[in-house]
Design a protein around this motif. Structure first.
Motif, PDB file in Angstrom:
ATOM      1  N   MET A  38      22.884   9.782  95.778  1.00 21.59           N
ATOM      2  CA  MET A  38      22.750   8.349  95.584  1.00 21.59           C
ATOM      3  C   MET A  38      21.521   8.027  94.743  1.00 21.59           C
ATOM      4  O   MET A  38      21.560   7.144  93.879  1.00 21.59           O
ATOM      5  N   LEU A  41      22.484   8.452  91.219  1.00 18.99           N
ATOM      6  CA  LEU A  41      23.303   7.345  90.733  1.00 18.99           C
ATOM      7  C   LEU A  41      22.454   6.113  90.432  1.00 18.99           C
ATOM      8  O   LEU A  41      22.650   5.441  89.414  1.00 18.99           O
ATOM      9  N   ILE A  79      32.041   1.928  90.858  1.00 21.14           N
ATOM     10  CA  ILE A  79      30.761   2.075  91.546  1.00 21.14           C
ATOM     11  C   ILE A  79      29.864   0.948  91.063  1.00 21.14           C
ATOM     12  O   ILE A  79      29.356   0.978  89.941  1.00 21.14           O
ATOM     13  N   LEU A 111      33.141   4.919  95.691  1.00 18.87           N
ATOM     14  CA  LEU A 111      32.422   6.194  95.717  1.00 18.87           C
ATOM     15  C   LEU A 111      33.321   7.340  96.161  1.00 18.87           C
ATOM     16  O   LEU A 111      33.194   8.467  95.682  1.00 18.87           O
ATOM     17  N   HIS A 112      34.236   7.073  97.086  1.00 19.46           N
ATOM     18  CA  HIS A 112      35.099   8.114  97.643  1.00 19.46           C
ATOM     19  C   HIS A 112      36.108   8.639  96.624  1.00 19.46           C
ATOM     20  O   HIS A 112      36.691   9.713  96.829  1.00 19.46           O
ATOM     21  N   ASP A 115      33.036   9.729  92.747  1.00 18.02           N
ATOM     22  CA  ASP A 115      31.889  10.630  92.768  1.00 18.02           C
ATOM     23  C   ASP A 115      32.212  11.901  93.551  1.00 18.02           C
ATOM     24  O   ASP A 115      32.729  11.831  94.676  1.00 18.02           O
ATOM     25  N   PHE A 118      30.523  12.313  97.331  1.00 22.56           N
ATOM     26  CA  PHE A 118      31.087  11.426  98.347  1.00 22.56           C
ATOM     27  C   PHE A 118      32.583  11.662  98.512  1.00 22.56           C
ATOM     28  O   PHE A 118      33.128  11.506  99.604  1.00 22.56           O
ATOM     29  N   ARG A 119      33.225  12.081  97.467  1.00 22.31           N
ATOM     30  CA  ARG A 119      34.650  12.426  97.550  1.00 22.31           C
ATOM     31  C   ARG A 119      34.863  13.656  98.424  1.00 22.31           C
ATOM     32  O   ARG A 119      35.787  13.693  99.252  1.00 22.31           O
ATOM     33  N   SER A 144      34.858   2.540 100.247  1.00 23.37           N
ATOM     34  CA  SER A 144      33.671   3.244 100.720  1.00 23.37           C
ATOM     35  C   SER A 144      32.439   2.446 100.315  1.00 23.37           C
ATOM     36  O   SER A 144      32.456   1.719  99.312  1.00 23.37           O
ATOM     37  N   TYR A 146      27.915   2.662 100.413  1.00 21.91           N
ATOM     38  CA  TYR A 146      26.630   3.249 100.760  1.00 21.91           C
ATOM     39  C   TYR A 146      25.708   2.078 101.065  1.00 21.91           C
ATOM     40  O   TYR A 146      25.388   1.269 100.190  1.00 21.91           O
ATOM     41  N   PHE A 291      26.540   6.005 105.007  1.00 24.62           N
ATOM     42  CA  PHE A 291      27.716   6.038 104.144  1.00 24.62           C
ATOM     43  C   PHE A 291      28.914   5.691 105.002  1.00 24.62           C
ATOM     44  O   PHE A 291      29.132   6.285 106.064  1.00 24.62           O
ATOM     45  N   ILE A 336      29.204   7.275  86.331  1.00 28.73           N
ATOM     46  CA  ILE A 336      29.197   5.977  86.996  1.00 28.73           C
ATOM     47  C   ILE A 336      30.159   5.058  86.271  1.00 28.73           C
ATOM     48  O   ILE A 336      30.181   4.984  85.054  1.00 28.73           O
TER      49      ILE A 336
END
Length: 338
Positions: A38, A41, A79, A111-112, A115, A118-119, A144, A146, A291, A336
């Motif tokens: 994070m 990002l 994102i 994010l899921h 990225d 996170f995926r 998702s 954060y 998360f 991103i």
């Protein structure tokens, strides 16, 4: 205080209380990996290239702020970065003297999908096995987030039901998976939940406003709350509010039936979509990053995602599936998406 739950009893406990606290669901190393990613990002995000919407859970401010922002609506499969209200200038942009990481309220909502770090967690076997054990048959993952809950400025999240924001028919099916990446206590804004409240109906929904979208009234907010319980029993009195006396030591919360869910980093709180839950402001100097995943039952179970929900993917995209029978995850994008 909510009890710790053993593997053999967690479905029964979930059905009885509406939430679970699962200790050590992920390792400290996994937590640090997500926090590190994070930071990368955020380092790559330039707030001057966009207007990062300020985020709030206050009912009136939600319709005023999120309710006029394409940036919020367009975040479903991207994102996007959302700042604390107190860190925004009069035009909604980040104040010139404000450090961007310390200003963030949350990052979401794709994010899921987009990225790889996170995926990997989102499509892990421990997630799919937990969801299956709790009774979801065709789970799909719309969202998702954060959440930062920044030291000293992280605001309170008022009492709400997740199914108000992620609504399905003919029955609500939302499930939240709240992963603590830091220690979460009553001092830095842990969750509070009201046991048994999942047995109550969804009271209101946060929807796309027909006055704006259907009647082309661009002065009307894009998003509004609509009550589902009019003419029924009185609505839960603290919907979108805080009980009186909620400030530490929070006697008002306990008198209203809430209990704190204090966590260590790596603990997971599982939240039924109809459970009333909230968190207080972080007035400490300690971080409280999390998360969060939100899933619902998919079409194979006869469930329809409401077309009026604020969150909508483009027509050619489907929510990724958590079912072990039919995994449907689009190709990951590392960059991103803004």
């Amino acid at each position: 205080m909510a009890p710790e739950v053993s593997l053999g009893s967690r479905r029964d406990e979930f059905q009885d209380r509406g939430f679970l606290l699962l200790k050590g669901f992920v390792s400290k190393d996994e937590c640090e990996s997500m926090k590190k990613r994070m930071k990368e990002l955020v380092d790559g995000w330039d707030p001057q290239l966009e207007t990062p919407a300020a985020f709030t859970t206050d009912s009136k401010q939600q319709t005023e702020m999120q309710g006029k922002s394409d940036y919020f609506l367009d975040s479903a499969d991207r994102i996007h970065f959302f700042i604390e209200k107190s860190t925004a200038d009069k035009d909604g942009k980040l104040k010139a003297d404000q450090k961007k990481f310390e200003a963030l309220n949350k990052v979401g909502h794709g994010l899921h999908v987009l990225d790889p770090v996170f995926r990997d967690y989102s499509q892990s076997s421990k997630i799919s096995e937990l969801v299956e054990e709790l009774g979801w048959k065709d789970p799909v993952l719309p969202q998702s987030m954060y959440i930062f809950k920044q030291p000293l400025v992280g605001g309170e999240v008022t009492s709400h039901q997740d199914s108000s924001f992620l609504y399905t028919t003919p029955r609500p099916t939302c499930l939240g998976l709240w992963l603590a990446l830091d220690k979460a206590t009553t001092e830095n804004g842990c969750l509070w939940a009201r046991p048994g409240s999942h047995k109550e109906p969804v009271r209101r929904v946060f929807v796309r406003n027909p006055e704006h979208f259907d009647n082309d009234n661009k002065n009307a907010p894009q998003l509004v709350f609509e009550a589902l319980d009019e003419g029924k029993d009185p609505a839960w009195q603290w919907e979108g509010k805080m009980p009186e006396g909620h400030e530490p030591p929070s006697q008002g919360l306990m008198d209203s039936g809430f209990c704190p869910l204090e966590c260590e980093a790596g603990d997971l709180v599982v939240i039924h979509g109809q459970v009333d839950h909230l968190s207080l402001a972080n007035t400490s100097n300690k971080p409280r990053e999390t998360f969060q995943l939100h899933l619902v039952e998919g079409p194979a179970e006869g469930i329809t995602w409401s077309p009026r929900n604020w969150l909508q993917y483009p027509l050619d995209k489907k929510f990724p599936s958590l079912s072990k029978k039919r995994k449907a995850w689009p190709d990951v994008q590392v960059a991103i998406s803004v």
